[in-house]
Write a protein that holds these residues in place. Structure first.
Motif, PDB file in Angstrom:
ATOM      1  N   SER A   1     -10.045   7.960 -12.262  1.00 19.47           N
ATOM      2  CA  SER A   1      -9.855   7.974 -10.775  1.00 19.47           C
ATOM      3  C   SER A   1      -9.345   6.752 -10.250  1.00 19.47           C
ATOM      4  CB  SER A   1     -11.184   8.274 -10.024  1.00 19.47           C
ATOM      5  OG  SER A   1     -11.854   9.489 -10.511  1.00 19.47           O
ATOM      6  N   LEU A   2      -8.404   7.014  -9.022  1.00 19.40           N
ATOM      7  CA  LEU A   2      -7.805   5.851  -8.524  1.00 19.40           C
ATOM      8  C   LEU A   2      -8.690   5.626  -6.988  1.00 19.40           C
ATOM      9  CD1 LEU A   2      -4.155   6.559  -8.850  1.00 19.40           C
ATOM     10  CD2 LEU A   2      -5.654   5.246 -10.340  1.00 19.40           C
ATOM     11  N   PHE A   3      -8.610   4.518  -6.928  1.00 13.61           N
ATOM     12  CA  PHE A   3      -9.351   4.024  -5.184  1.00 13.61           C
ATOM     13  C   PHE A   3      -8.513   3.285  -4.667  1.00 13.61           C
ATOM     14  CE2 PHE A   3     -12.493   4.863  -8.757  1.00 13.61           C
ATOM     15  CZ  PHE A   3     -13.451   5.775  -8.066  1.00 13.61           C
ATOM     16  N   ALA A   4      -8.691   3.063  -3.167  1.00 12.65           N
ATOM     17  CA  ALA A   4      -7.784   2.417  -2.563  1.00 12.65           C
ATOM     18  C   ALA A   4      -6.425   2.711  -2.843  1.00 12.65           C
ATOM     19  CB  ALA A   4      -8.177   0.862  -2.776  1.00 12.65           C
ATOM     20  N   ASN A   5      -6.005   4.008  -2.864  1.00 12.78           N
ATOM     21  CA  ASN A   5      -4.670   4.466  -3.298  1.00 12.78           C
ATOM     22  C   ASN A   5      -3.958   4.904  -2.119  1.00 12.78           C
ATOM     23  OD1 ASN A   5      -2.585   4.832  -4.931  1.00 12.78           O
ATOM     24  ND2 ASN A   5      -3.362   7.246  -5.063  1.00 12.78           N
ATOM     25  N   THR A   6      -4.462   5.024  -0.771  1.00 11.42           N
ATOM     26  CA  THR A   6      -3.949   5.400   0.371  1.00 11.42           C
ATOM     27  C   THR A   6      -3.854   4.288   1.554  1.00 11.42           C
ATOM     28  OG1 THR A   6      -5.808   6.398   1.519  1.00 11.42           O
ATOM     29  CG2 THR A   6      -4.529   7.665  -0.083  1.00 11.42           C
ATOM     30  N   TYR A   7      -3.153   4.358   2.595  1.00 11.13           N
ATOM     31  CA  TYR A   7      -3.278   3.306   3.690  1.00 11.13           C
ATOM     32  C   TYR A   7      -2.794   4.163   5.076  1.00 11.13           C
ATOM     33  CZ  TYR A   7       1.760   2.527   3.247  1.00 11.13           C
ATOM     34  OH  TYR A   7       3.154   2.811   3.129  1.00 11.13           O
ATOM     35  N   GLN A   8      -3.103   3.802   6.167  1.00  9.88           N
ATOM     36  CA  GLN A   8      -2.626   4.492   7.253  1.00  9.88           C
ATOM     37  C   GLN A   8      -1.668   3.840   8.060  1.00  9.88           C
ATOM     38  OE1 GLN A   8      -6.490   5.875   8.968  1.00  9.88           O
ATOM     39  NE2 GLN A   8      -5.592   7.950   8.857  1.00  9.88           N
ATOM     40  N   LEU A   9      -0.651   3.910   8.437  1.00 10.27           N
ATOM     41  CA  LEU A   9       0.429   3.170   9.256  1.00 10.27           C
ATOM     42  C   LEU A   9       0.715   4.297  10.260  1.00 10.27           C
ATOM     43  CD1 LEU A   9       1.883   0.652   9.401  1.00 10.27           C
ATOM     44  CD2 LEU A   9       3.950   1.748   8.028  1.00 10.27           C
ATOM     45  N   ASP A  10       0.456   3.573  11.534  1.00 13.90           N
ATOM     46  CA  ASP A  10       0.989   4.380  12.964  1.00 13.90           C
ATOM     47  C   ASP A  10       0.122   5.796  12.945  1.00 13.90           C
ATOM     48  OD1 ASP A  10       2.256   2.577  13.707  1.00 13.90           O
ATOM     49  OD2 ASP A  10       4.327   3.430  13.029  1.00 13.90           O
ATOM     50  N   ASP A  11      -1.285   5.784  12.382  1.00 15.16           N
ATOM     51  CA  ASP A  11      -1.886   6.842  12.479  1.00 15.16           C
ATOM     52  C   ASP A  11      -1.394   7.989  11.355  1.00 15.16           C
ATOM     53  OD1 ASP A  11      -3.834   6.117  14.232  1.00 15.16           O
ATOM     54  OD2 ASP A  11      -2.604   6.563  15.819  1.00 15.16           O
ATOM     55  N   VAL A  12      -0.748   7.561  10.395  1.00 14.18           N
ATOM     56  CA  VAL A  12      -0.343   8.375   9.362  1.00 14.18           C
ATOM     57  C   VAL A  12      -0.510   8.210   7.985  1.00 14.18           C
ATOM     58  CG1 VAL A  12       1.709   9.514   8.411  1.00 14.18           C
ATOM     59  CG2 VAL A  12       1.846   9.152  10.668  1.00 14.18           C
ATOM     60  N   ARG A  13      -1.460   8.886   7.395  1.00 13.70           N
ATOM     61  CA  ARG A  13      -1.939   8.532   5.880  1.00 13.70           C
ATOM     62  C   ARG A  13      -0.856   8.713   4.940  1.00 13.70           C
ATOM     63  NH1 ARG A  13      -6.723   8.018   4.150  1.00 13.70           N
ATOM     64  NH2 ARG A  13      -7.843   9.061   5.879  1.00 13.70           N
ATOM     65  N   ARG A  14      -0.633   7.555   4.198  1.00 11.54           N
ATOM     66  CA  ARG A  14       0.268   7.190   3.141  1.00 11.54           C
ATOM     67  C   ARG A  14      -0.334   7.315   1.748  1.00 11.54           C
ATOM     68  NH1 ARG A  14       5.357   6.665   6.425  1.00 11.54           N
ATOM     69  NH2 ARG A  14       4.251   6.154   8.610  1.00 11.54           N
ATOM     70  N   ILE A  15       0.232   8.284   0.954  1.00 11.59           N
ATOM     71  CA  ILE A  15      -0.240   8.167  -0.542  1.00 11.59           C
ATOM     72  C   ILE A  15       0.559   7.160  -1.141  1.00 11.59           C
ATOM     73  CG2 ILE A  15      -0.609   9.252  -2.515  1.00 11.59           C
ATOM     74  CD1 ILE A  15      -2.331  10.307  -0.157  1.00 11.59           C
ATOM     75  N   GLU A  16      -0.076   6.114  -1.972  1.00 14.74           N
ATOM     76  CA  GLU A  16       0.663   5.082  -2.454  1.00 14.74           C
ATOM     77  C   GLU A  16       1.314   5.648  -3.686  1.00 14.74           C
ATOM     78  OE1 GLU A  16      -1.949   1.663  -2.805  1.00 14.74           O
ATOM     79  OE2 GLU A  16      -2.676   1.791  -0.667  1.00 14.74           O
ATOM     80  N   ARG A  17       0.486   6.017  -4.510  1.00 12.85           N
ATOM     81  CA  ARG A  17       1.413   6.570  -5.989  1.00 12.85           C
ATOM     82  C   ARG A  17       0.164   7.846  -6.229  1.00 12.85           C
ATOM     83  NH1 ARG A  17      -1.788   2.413  -5.761  1.00 12.85           N
ATOM     84  NH2 ARG A  17      -0.253   0.921  -5.663  1.00 12.85           N
ATOM     85  N   GLU A  18       1.108   8.898  -7.095  1.00 15.23           N
ATOM     86  CA  GLU A  18       0.390  10.062  -7.315  1.00 15.23           C
ATOM     87  C   GLU A  18      -0.153   9.940  -8.911  1.00 15.23           C
ATOM     88  OE1 GLU A  18       0.072  12.414  -5.908  1.00 15.23           O
ATOM     89  OE2 GLU A  18       1.494  12.579  -3.945  1.00 15.23           O
ATOM     90  N   LEU A  19      -1.323  10.451  -8.895  1.00 16.23           N
ATOM     91  CA  LEU A  19      -2.126  10.291 -10.256  1.00 16.23           C
ATOM     92  C   LEU A  19      -1.476  11.593 -10.978  1.00 16.23           C
ATOM     93  CD1 LEU A  19      -4.462   9.012 -12.030  1.00 16.23           C
ATOM     94  CD2 LEU A  19      -5.928  10.719 -10.876  1.00 16.23           C
ATOM     95  N   LEU A  20      -1.307  12.681 -10.280  1.00 14.56           N
ATOM     96  CA  LEU A  20      -1.201  13.884 -11.037  1.00 14.56           C
ATOM     97  C   LEU A  20       0.495  14.248 -10.681  1.00 14.56           C
ATOM     98  CD1 LEU A  20      -4.151  16.004  -9.735  1.00 14.56           C
ATOM     99  CD2 LEU A  20      -3.934  14.451 -11.599  1.00 14.56           C
TER     100      LEU A  20
END
Length: 640
Positions: free
Chosen positions: A142-161
């Motif tokens: 499992s990956l944790f802390a793998n997203t962030y929000q910028l200007d109310d848009v969720r960004r996926i930092e890296r894809e596990l799958l």
């Protein structure tokens, strides 16, 4: 505008665990490569045949006073049932790694937004009841802390799958375009759970049958060697059936199934986990033992590769023309005076051009021979190899980071570099090595010397050298063990002497001076000191893209107390321009500390913080480029 903490949820292998941390990263995770603890392939000993039941007592007759039964002979054992042998071993290896990512979000470098936490868990169960066995391996990441929000848009930092991977947590095939980024959809794209290995076994007398995942190696591994190699985090298997029949002086081994690549790495980062390509493999090996001093063997292996993911593609591939057909035999001669000998010869055919990589394939062959000569206090090892178009069998597996055949390399693996790794997989190479070990002090001191001389005619793109080269590699070393002391030392110089070009251009030579020192010293009160030092000095020949000469050092210093506690300091120093990491102490210096505690034999705890460099590592004839690391790791290994 500011980044907001995102969510990344995961699932544990034993029960489902949801956790949605965000913002600043926890200070846990990461580390160098320990040896993962995993239950070995079961080799159950056959249980004894149960004793026969005693005859039932006769029905009573009409005489109310029957004759008394005679007393049993006190020397005659009373038949009774024997207990069935039952054993079980469970192992759980849990690691929590905190990855400090060198690149951070532009404008927010101080917040370390792109750092993340990776949780990896491997649970194995090894059961045996009499002649039957069951082995299973569950892997979870499992990956944790793998997203962030910028200007109310969720960004996926890296894809596990990776797209096309089937996951039971979705459930279904992963598609990053349609997969949501909220709630369970987000949790499922940041976690993966799989039954990586499953094997049912039966072993009685001269017959052994395994259904599911098993390992196989024929001869010296030139045509088939699918096995675990925890040193470089490889655990691929053959998923199907393996049968071993041992009638008298014969061994008959048959294997048929699909190659099963390890999907979850235990020690390396898990990113873009791919779907399984079910390559088909069938092999047969016959061994005849005890023909005087000779043991004879013959084998054949057929492999058919597929570029499609999934079971359906694997079964469809079963009816196609095989890509590689390899066959050969071996002769082993033991006890011919003070000598032992082994020779294996194999031929390779490529009915399609898939494994060849296009163009018109040519047949290949491989010859390997070795001899051990025992003369007084000395032991001589002589080896020879000739490989021509024999390693295309691994060509299509290169992106999947494992091999189906691993021939002897005759190399000193701890000195292999990005340059010499190409010679390990050369398709046009011959040469040999001689080594002499001298027992100077029986049971204590054994110095040695060796010389390797090879000719590599392969100048494919993996090679830095544009022309064929002659390789000369002399080495000296020693092994000393006495009174709790242990010293292992190796020193060598390798020269790759390149031919001049057709136009007379000189391409020079690569030169490498390398050494390894391992020292263990006993101290009072069950304390001990362990020192490991490995270094190399490398100078390049003339390349099309010229690299910079470099020096590398890797050291570790450990203070231990019995087998309970060990504290280690690691230092790496590298000016190698081909590695992809920078140090945490300076641009070229890496430092880390690890504490290992073993309070009881069934429990091992490890805590690591720091960094180590990336680089190539070779083990058991396989080479792999391993990524560097900076961060922290907490590991818990239990056996019960």
């Amino acid at each position: 505008m500011s980044p907001k903490p995102g969510l990344a949820c995961g699932a544990l292998a034993v029960g489902l665990l949801l956790a949605c941390p965000g913002g600043a990263r926890a200070q846990d995770g990461g580390g160098p490569e320990p040896t993962p603890v995993s239950a070995p392939e079961p080799e159950p000993a056959p249980a004894p045949d149960p004793a026969p039941e005693p005859d039932p007592a006769p029905e009573p007759g009409p005489d109310p006073t029957p004759e008394p039964e005679p007393l049993a002979d006190p020397g005659t054992p009373v038949p009774r049932k024997r207990k069935v042998d039952v054993s079980r071993v469970f192992t759980d290896d849990l690691e929590l790694r905190y990855w400090q990512v060198p690149d951070q979000l532009a404008g927010f470098e101080d917040t370390r937004v792109l750092d993340y936490v990776e949780l990896v868990n491997r649970f194995t169960a090894n059961l045996r009841v009499g002649w039957f066995s069951l082995y299973g391996q569950f892997d979870h990441v499992s990956l944790f802390a793998n997203t962030y929000q910028l200007d109310d848009v969720r960004r996926i930092e890296r894809e596990l799958l990776s797209p096309g991977l089937w996951s039971p947590l979705l459930p279904g095939t992963y598609d990053p375009v349609t997969q949501g980024d909220e709630g369970w959809d987000l949790a499922a794209r940041n976690a993966y759970l799989t039954l990586e290995k499953l094997r049912f076994g039966y072993d009685k007398g001269n017959l052994s049958v395994m259904l599911g995942d098993s390992y196989a190696s024929f001869g010296r591994g030139i045509v088939l060697d699918v096995d675990r190699n925890v040193d470089i985090d490889v655990d691929s298997s053959i998923q199907g059936i393996k049968l071993v029949w041992r009638p008298g002086a014969w061994d008959v081994t048959g294997v048929f199934g699909f190659l099963n690549r390890q999907q979850v790495f235990q020690d390396n980062p898990n990113l873009g986990i791919p779907g399984e390509r079910r390559h088909l493999l069938a092999g047969l090996r016959l061994d005849r033992f005890g023909l005087g001093p000779a043991n004879l063997g013959a084998h054949a292996v057929v492999t058919s590769y597929t570029d499609e993911i999934g079971w359906a593609a694997g079964f469809d591939n079963a009816g196609t023309t095989p890509d590689v057909v390899a066959a050969g035999g071996s002769v082993e001669l033991l006890g011919l005076g003070p000598t032992d000998w082994f020779v294996e010869a194999d031929g390779f055919a490529y009915p399609t051009d898939d494994a060849w990589g296009g163009g018109t394939p040519s047949p290949g062959y491989a010859i390997y021979a070795s001899g051990a000569i025992y003369g007084g206090p000395t032991t001589w090892l002589v080896e020879f190899k000739r490989y021509a178009n024999s390693q295309w069998n691994n060509n299509l597996l290169t992106p999947e980071l494992y091999q189906v055949a691993i021939p002897p390399t005759l190399e000193f693996e701890r000195a292999i570099t990005e340059d010499s790794a190409a010679a390990v997989g050369s398709n046009d190479m011959w040469g040999g090595r001689v080594r002499m070990d001298w027992t100077a002090i029986p049971g204590a001191l054994v110095p040695y010397w060796s010389v390797g001389l090879f000719r590599d005619e392969d100048d494919s793109p993996l090679h830095f050298n544009p022309t064929p080269e002659t390789i000369l590699h002399p080495m000296v070393g020693l092994e000393y063990t006495a009174d709790g002391w242990a010293v292992l030392f190796d020193l060598g110089h390798r020269s790759d002497l390149r031919d001049d070009g057709a136009d007379g251009t000189s391409y020079g030579a690569d030169h490498q001076l390398h050494g390894v020192l391992t020292l263990r010293a006993p101290l009072p009160s069950q304390f001990s000191l362990d020192l490991n030092v490995q270094g190399e000095w490398f100078r390049w020949g003339v390349n099309a893209i010229q690299q910079t000469d470099y020096t590398e050092w890797e050291t570790s210093f450990t203070v231990g107390w019995g087998n309970k506690v060990a504290l280690t300091w690691f230092t790496d120093v590298s000016t190698n321009p081909l590695i992809t990491t920078t140090g945490n102490l300076s641009d070229i210096v890496y430092g880390a500390a690890e504490l290992q505690v073993k309070p009881i034999p069934q429990l091992t705890l490890r805590a690591f913080y720091g960094a180590y460099k990336s680089g190539i590592r070779c083990s058991g004839g396989q080479c792999r480029v391993l990524p560097g690391f900076e961060g922290a790791r907490l590991a818990v290994t239990t056996t019960f």
